[in-house]
Design an enzyme around this catalytic site. Structure first.
Site, short mmCIF file in Angstrom:
data_model
loop_
_atom_site.label_atom_id
_atom_site.label_comp_id
_atom_site.label_asym_id
_atom_site.label_seq_id
_atom_site.Cartn_x
_atom_site.Cartn_y
_atom_site.Cartn_z
CG ASP A 203 -13.94 56.60 52.61
OD1 ASP A 203 -12.91 55.94 52.49
OD2 ASP A 203 -14.83 56.65 51.74
CB SER A 227 -12.51 52.88 50.00
OG SER A 227 -12.29 54.28 49.97
CD GLN A 277 -9.74 54.17 52.65
OE1 GLN A 277 -9.32 54.93 51.78
NE2 GLN A 277 -10.91 54.33 53.26
#
Length: 286
Positions: A203, A227, A277
C-alpha cells in the site's frame, strides 16, 4: 533484531481474543489516520490464523472509514467456506463499533499445474540506487518541521526507487514506477510474517503512481489522497528479506479517482505477486 522490524512483526501478529476474534495495536506514524497497509496486513494475519494447511492466494478489501491511529482495532473473522481445495474467510476491522475495512481472503492447497508468467522488466539492480529514506534525509530542509521526523525516521522496509526524483519537487513523468523493496533485516522463516509484511508494504506509495504524469507531490497541501480499495494475488513463494522489484503503473485517472496496478518479482525474475488499487485523488490546485 532491529527494533523497527521487530515492532512491525509484533504489530502484525495480533492478540487472539477468541477463535475468530483478534485485536491489533495501531501504529502511530505521525498522522491521525491509520496507514492502510497496516490494516491490510493485520486483516490477512487474522484470517490466516484461522486456516490450516492452506496458503493465501488472493485478498480483496475496501477501506470504508479512516482508522484512528491512537486506538486498537478489532478484527472479526467469518468462516465462509472450507472446501476440499479452497477456503474463504471474510474479515471486518472495527473501531468504535464501526467497520473501517472489509476484506475477503481466499486460500488454496498446494497443487501443481500449468505455469507461465510475464517477463520481469530489465532494470538495474538495487545496488545502483539510493534508498528513499536517504533522499528524504538529504532534502530534510524541504520537509515541514511538524512531519520531518516522520519522513526521516528509521523504517522496517527499505525502498529504492529506480526513477528517483526530488520527492518534494517532482516533474511530470510517465505513470510507471519501479521500486526495489526488502526488510532491513533477516526475518523468521514463518511464511505468514512475509505475506503480512508484504501486504503492509504494497500500500505504500502505490496510488502515488497516478500522480506522476501531473508532477504533483504527495505532500502538496492542495491534494487529498486516500486508498479506496486494495487487492493482492500471491502467485509464488517469496522472501521479503531478499530484494523484490515492485513494478507499478497507472493506466487511468478520472473523476477524482486514480487506478494503479502492480507486479512484484524476485531477483531471479519470478513473478511472486500482483496488486491493484483505486484511490481518491482530489486536487484543488491551479
Amino acid at each position: 533484531m532491529n527494533n523497527v522490524v521487530h515492532h512491525l512483526i509484533d504489530l502484525l501478529k495480533l492478540e487472539r481474543v477468541s477463535e475468530h476474534h483478534f485485536v491489533g495495536r495501531s501504529q502511530d506514524i505521525g498522522f491521525p489516520k491509520v496507514f492502510g497497509g497496516q490494516v491490510v496486513g493485520q486483516g490477512l494475519s487474522a484470517a490466516t490464523q484461522t486456516v490450516e494447511n492452506r496458503h493465501p492466494h488472493s485478498l480483496h478489501c475496501y477501506f470504508l472509514r479512516p482508522g484512528d491511529s491512537s486506538q486498537p482495532i478489532e478484527y472479526h473473522v467469518e468462516v465462509v467456506r472450507d472446501g476440499r481445495s479452497f477456503s474463504l474467510r471474510r474479515v471486518t476491522a472495527n473501531q468504535f463499533g464501526k467497520c473501517i475495512l472489509a476484506m475477503t481472503v481466499s486460500y488454496h492447497i498446494e497443487e501443481m499445474g500449468l505455469d507461465h508468467q510475464a517477463a520481469m522488466p530489465n532494470v538495474p539492480g538495487p545496488e545502483c540506487f539510493q534508498s528513499e529514506l536517504s533522499l528524504y534525509r538529504a532534502h530534510a530542509n524541504e520537509i515541514p518541521e511538524k512531519v520531518r521526523g516522520l519522513f526521516t525516521a528509521d523504517r522496517p522496509i527499505e525502498y529504492r526507487v529506480v526513477e528517483n526524483q526530488n520527492p518534494f519537487r517532482p516533474r511530470p513523468d510517465m505513470p510507471r514506477r519501479h521500486m526495489w523493496i526488502r526488510s532491513v533485516e533477516a526475518l523468521p522463516k514463518d511464511p505468514l510474517i512475509h505475506q503480512s509484511m508484504l501486504a503492509y508494504t504494497t500500500d505504500y506509495g502505490f496510488i502515488q503512481t497516478a500522480l506522476l504524469p501531473h508532477g504533483i507531490s504527495i505532500n502538496n497541501p492542495n491534494l487529498n489522497v486516500a486508498s479506496l480499495d486494495h487487492a493482492i494475488w500471491f502467485h509464488r513463494d517469496f522472501c521479503l528479506d531478499d530484494w523484490l522489484l515492485y513494478v507499478a503503473d497507472s493506466p487511468s485517472a478520472s473523476h477524482s479517482r486514480g487506478f494503479a496496478r502492480g507486479q512484484i518479482f524476485n531477483r531471479s525474475g519470478q513473478l511472486v505477486a500482483s496488486t491493484a488499487q483505486e484511490g481518491l485523488i482530489r486536487y484543488n490546485g491551479e
